[in-house]
Scaffold this active site. Structure first.
Site, PDB file in Angstrom:
ATOM      1  N   HIS A   1       0.885  -1.071  -0.047  1.00  0.00           N
ATOM      2  CA  HIS A   1       0.027  -0.050  -0.011  1.00  0.00           C
ATOM      3  C   HIS A   1       0.767   1.064  -0.019  1.00  0.00           C
ATOM      4  CE1 HIS A   1      -3.430  -2.429   1.662  1.00  0.00           C
ATOM      5  NE2 HIS A   1      -3.329  -2.529   0.374  1.00  0.00           N
TER       6      HIS A   1
ATOM      7  N   HIS B   1      -8.053  -7.416  -7.935  1.00  0.00           N
ATOM      8  CA  HIS B   1      -8.183  -8.161  -6.762  1.00  0.00           C
ATOM      9  C   HIS B   1      -8.540  -7.474  -5.595  1.00  0.00           C
ATOM     10  CE1 HIS B   1      -6.565 -11.298  -9.705  1.00  0.00           C
ATOM     11  NE2 HIS B   1      -7.088 -12.043  -8.954  1.00  0.00           N
TER      12      HIS B   1
ATOM     13  N   ASP C   1      -3.279  -8.338  -7.342  1.00  0.00           N
ATOM     14  CA  ASP C   1      -3.205  -8.707  -5.967  1.00  0.00           C
ATOM     15  C   ASP C   1      -3.810  -9.926  -5.531  1.00  0.00           C
ATOM     16  OD1 ASP C   1      -2.281  -8.697  -3.383  1.00  0.00           O
ATOM     17  OD2 ASP C   1      -3.558  -6.991  -2.827  1.00  0.00           O
TER      18      ASP C   1
END
Ligand code: SAM
Length: 287
Positions: A18, A41, A166
């Site tokens: 992130h 995802h 992801d």
């Protein structure tokens, strides 16, 4: 599909992913032109760390919990600022109850003319995500196989974009699907920035994955990896990696400056490590 991200939200792997995603978004915004973030995802977008599921594993305590409380060097503080500011904004009372998944984090950073397309295949999670963004004209949530989106949704009509892939790595051939997915997507949208996540743990074939990526005809691929502990005793995740295609040209230097601090903060034993290397392109001799 058994994987539920609520058990892992805010863990050390989320922190690296992130923080890098937030940086990629900030770089995109150096130009006035709109861009799209495609999150293949996406998960449910917003995580309640006080929930039974998050409390059960407590993984966030060794991830965002540590980073939020840490003293950082100036380069690290600057690198993590877009990410940490978003987390703080969700927790205005100064605690840590809410944690943004990738679509929520991205959405918090978008300008009014940027767009987000989020795919999620689990019906319950897709519904939760759609509820989170209900009425938001900048965001489109689709209950769809994210691997299909790598074909059908590219290139974005803005012609500028970031693609986050992801997957949960619940099934065996996820590395092959990543390589194949990137290869297909890149053929349709070669100027996009791609960010692929993968796990590091004992017996996971990251070197073979890297070799397969290097064999693709993609000129710029940066790889960043961090482990937080030795894999001698651990059976679960000991680290994570990201492959970034077409990274901003300053990213490698910034990671070099920021990751020693992150490793210090997240280390669970003395075997914690990190590296940032080109898989293809730039100073490739450091691979
Ligand atoms: C690692 S989690 C995503 C976390 C999210 N990207 C974040 O950073 O906050 C993976 C998600 O992919 C979903 N998923 C699994 N297979 C999928 C597929 N084929 N297409 C789209 N989503 C899928 C799972 O339900 C899960 O929510």
């Amino acid at each position: 599909m058994n994987y539920r991200h609520i058990f892992h939200a805010g863990n050390f792997a989320d922190v690296l992913k992130h923080a890098v995603l937030a940086r990629l978004i900030v770089y995109m915004q150096q130009k006035d032109k709109a861009f799209r973030l495609l999150d293949t995802h996406a998960g449910i977008g917003l995580y309640d760390l006080s929930s039974m599921e998050a409390q059960k594993t407590g993984e966030w305590r060794e991830g965002i919990g540590r980073l939020l409380a840490a003293e950082l060097s100036p380069p690290a503080a600057s690198f993590f600022a877009p990410y940490l500011n978003a987390v703080r904004e969700l927790n205005p009372d100064g605690g840590l109850t809410y944690y943004p998944g990738s679509p929520k984090l991205a959405r918090m950073l978008l300008r009014p003319f940027d767009r987000l397309s989020a795919m999620e295949l689990h019906p319950d999670d897709a519904r939760a995500l759609a509820r989170l963004f209900e009425g938001d004209y900048q965001t489109r949530v689709t209950e769809l196989d994210g691997w299909l989106a790598l074909g059908a949704h590219l290139p974005p009509k803005e012609k500028r974009g970031i693609v986050l892939v992801d997957p949960p790595f619940e099934i065996e051939n996820e590395f092959e699907r990543l390589v194949d997915g990137l290869s297909r997507a890149y053929r349709r949208f070669s100027t996009g920035t791609y960010c692929l996540w993968y796990p590091i743990k004992k017996a996971v074939p990251a070197p073979a994955f890297h070799e397969a990526l290097k064999a693709l005809d993609i000129p710029k691929m940066l790889c960043v990896e961090m482990t937080v502990k030795s894999d001698r005793e651990a059976t679960g995740l000991t680290g994570s990696g990201l492959v970034i295609v077409n990274p901003p040209y300053t990213l490698k230097e910034e990671l070099h400056a920021a990751l020693p601090d992150l490793r210090r903060v997240l280390a669970q034993d003395r075997y914690a490590s990190h590296r940032v290397v080109w898989l293809r392109g730039e100073d490739r001799e450091d691979v």
